[in-house]
Design a protein around this motif. Structure first.
Motif, PDB file in Angstrom:
ATOM      1  N   VAL A   7       2.921  10.253 -11.198  1.00 21.10           N
ATOM      2  CA  VAL A   7       4.151  10.111 -10.437  1.00 21.10           C
ATOM      3  C   VAL A   7       5.050   9.105 -11.122  1.00 21.10           C
ATOM      4  N   ASP A   8       4.468   8.048 -11.663  1.00 18.91           N
ATOM      5  CA  ASP A   8       5.215   6.991 -12.327  1.00 18.91           C
ATOM      6  C   ASP A   8       4.369   6.544 -13.501  1.00 18.91           C
ATOM      7  N   THR A   9       4.894   6.574 -14.695  1.00 19.39           N
ATOM      8  CA  THR A   9       4.107   6.246 -15.866  1.00 19.39           C
ATOM      9  C   THR A   9       3.959   4.754 -16.092  1.00 19.39           C
ATOM     10  N   GLY A  10       4.672   3.942 -15.338  1.00 14.99           N
ATOM     11  CA  GLY A  10       4.619   2.497 -15.526  1.00 14.99           C
ATOM     12  C   GLY A  10       3.329   1.889 -14.994  1.00 14.99           C
ATOM     13  N   ARG A  11       2.762   0.985 -15.727  1.00 20.37           N
ATOM     14  CA  ARG A  11       1.572   0.256 -15.284  1.00 20.37           C
ATOM     15  C   ARG A  11       1.974  -1.030 -14.581  1.00 20.37           C
ATOM     16  N   ALA A  12       2.938  -1.706 -15.149  1.00 22.38           N
ATOM     17  CA  ALA A  12       3.366  -2.965 -14.555  1.00 22.38           C
ATOM     18  C   ALA A  12       4.629  -2.723 -13.737  1.00 22.38           C
ATOM     19  N   ALA A  13       4.608  -3.186 -12.514  1.00 24.24           N
ATOM     20  CA  ALA A  13       5.791  -3.041 -11.662  1.00 24.24           C
ATOM     21  C   ALA A  13       6.735  -4.207 -11.924  1.00 24.24           C
ATOM     22  N   PRO A  14       8.027  -3.939 -11.923  1.00 25.21           N
ATOM     23  CA  PRO A  14       8.963  -5.043 -12.078  1.00 25.21           C
ATOM     24  C   PRO A  14       8.841  -5.989 -10.889  1.00 25.21           C
ATOM     25  N   ALA A  15       9.292  -7.219 -11.060  1.00 29.10           N
ATOM     26  CA  ALA A  15       9.223  -8.194  -9.974  1.00 29.10           C
ATOM     27  C   ALA A  15       9.813  -7.596  -8.708  1.00 29.10           C
ATOM     28  N   GLY A  16       9.028  -7.612  -7.647  1.00 31.94           N
ATOM     29  CA  GLY A  16       9.481  -7.062  -6.379  1.00 31.94           C
ATOM     30  C   GLY A  16       9.417  -5.555  -6.296  1.00 31.94           C
ATOM     31  N   GLY A  17       8.891  -4.894  -7.326  1.00 32.96           N
ATOM     32  CA  GLY A  17       8.830  -3.435  -7.354  1.00 32.96           C
ATOM     33  C   GLY A  17       7.440  -2.905  -7.094  1.00 32.96           C
ATOM     34  N   LEU A  18       7.330  -1.598  -7.128  1.00 29.30           N
ATOM     35  CA  LEU A  18       6.059  -0.925  -6.920  1.00 29.30           C
ATOM     36  C   LEU A  18       5.936   0.216  -7.910  1.00 29.30           C
ATOM     37  N   SER A  19       4.805   0.295  -8.571  1.00 25.27           N
ATOM     38  CA  SER A  19       4.472   1.412  -9.440  1.00 25.27           C
ATOM     39  C   SER A  19       3.392   2.225  -8.737  1.00 25.27           C
ATOM     40  N   GLY A  42       8.794   0.950   0.078  1.00 24.96           N
ATOM     41  CA  GLY A  42       8.005   1.806   0.958  1.00 24.96           C
ATOM     42  C   GLY A  42       8.232   3.295   0.781  1.00 24.96           C
ATOM     43  N   ASP A  43       9.470   3.703   0.533  1.00 24.08           N
ATOM     44  CA  ASP A  43       9.740   5.137   0.394  1.00 24.08           C
ATOM     45  C   ASP A  43       8.980   5.757  -0.772  1.00 24.08           C
ATOM     46  N   GLN A  44       8.822   5.005  -1.838  1.00 26.32           N
ATOM     47  CA  GLN A  44       8.082   5.503  -2.996  1.00 26.32           C
ATOM     48  C   GLN A  44       6.631   5.797  -2.600  1.00 26.32           C
ATOM     49  N   LEU A  45       6.010   4.892  -1.863  1.00 27.05           N
ATOM     50  CA  LEU A  45       4.641   5.109  -1.421  1.00 27.05           C
ATOM     51  C   LEU A  45       4.580   6.245  -0.403  1.00 27.05           C
ATOM     52  N   ARG A  46       5.529   6.285   0.502  1.00 31.03           N
ATOM     53  CA  ARG A  46       5.578   7.343   1.521  1.00 31.03           C
ATOM     54  C   ARG A  46       5.624   8.721   0.858  1.00 31.03           C
ATOM     55  N   ARG A  47       6.444   8.875  -0.171  1.00 31.86           N
ATOM     56  CA  ARG A  47       6.529  10.152  -0.893  1.00 31.86           C
ATOM     57  C   ARG A  47       5.211  10.486  -1.573  1.00 31.86           C
ATOM     58  N   ALA A  48       4.570   9.504  -2.170  1.00 35.62           N
ATOM     59  CA  ALA A  48       3.309   9.747  -2.869  1.00 35.62           C
ATOM     60  C   ALA A  48       2.198  10.164  -1.907  1.00 35.62           C
ATOM     61  N   SER A  71       4.581  -5.278   6.983  1.00 31.95           N
ATOM     62  CA  SER A  71       4.385  -4.289   8.035  1.00 31.95           C
ATOM     63  C   SER A  71       4.829  -2.889   7.607  1.00 31.95           C
ATOM     64  N   THR A  72       5.730  -2.806   6.643  1.00 29.71           N
ATOM     65  CA  THR A  72       6.145  -1.498   6.131  1.00 29.71           C
ATOM     66  C   THR A  72       4.938  -0.762   5.569  1.00 29.71           C
ATOM     67  N   GLY A  73       4.156  -1.449   4.758  1.00 31.27           N
ATOM     68  CA  GLY A  73       2.954  -0.848   4.183  1.00 31.27           C
ATOM     69  C   GLY A  73       1.947  -0.470   5.241  1.00 31.27           C
TER      70      GLY A  73
END
Length: 125
Positions: A7-19, A42-48, A71-73
């Motif tokens: 879904v996302d090829t990145g291993r490291a998430a940018p500061a404050g981001g999610l991979s 949260g939307d990225q995780l919700r889609r996954a 709480s979003t998670g």
């Protein structure tokens, strides 16, 4: 043997981001998360975690690289549990860090979603 699409090829998430990296192992969708789960990501995780049209989905979420979850998670995980269970499937969490496991425990998520110490244990259970 691991197979599947990323879904996302990145291993490291940018500061404050999610991979979110999705793979499959023995018919189980494995989501490897890196970074923070909050209202910004949260939307990225919700889609996954969307299992629409999937019969008996089996999902393991590797949370060993999640550094923060609010709480979003929690809400996303509960909604995913309901959707996956409603489709006759299963969902497990693996390797949550102490701070994330504390959040899961304090709100009772660990009472409804099985939380295992390692990804290997979650895949074998």
């Amino acid at each position: 043997m691991t197979e599947g699409r990323k879904v996302d090829t990145g291993r490291a998430a940018p500061a404050g981001g999610l991979s979110v990296v999705a793979t499959a192992t023995d018919g189980i969708r494995v989501l490897t998360l890196t970074g923070e789960i909050d209202h910004h990501t949260g939307d990225q995780l919700r889609r996954a975690l969307d299992v629409t049209g999937t019969a008996r989905p089996r999902i393991v979420i590797d949370m060993s690289r999640v550094t923060f979850m609010d709480s979003t998670g929690v809400n996303i995980l509960i909604a995913a549990y309901q959707a996956v269970s409603g489709a006759g499937g299963l969902i497990r969490l693996a390797g949550a860090t102490d701070s994330v496991l504390y959040v899961l425990h304090i709100v009772g998520v660990d009472d409804i979603i099985e939380c295992l110490p390692t990804l290997d244990e979650a895949l074998a259970a």
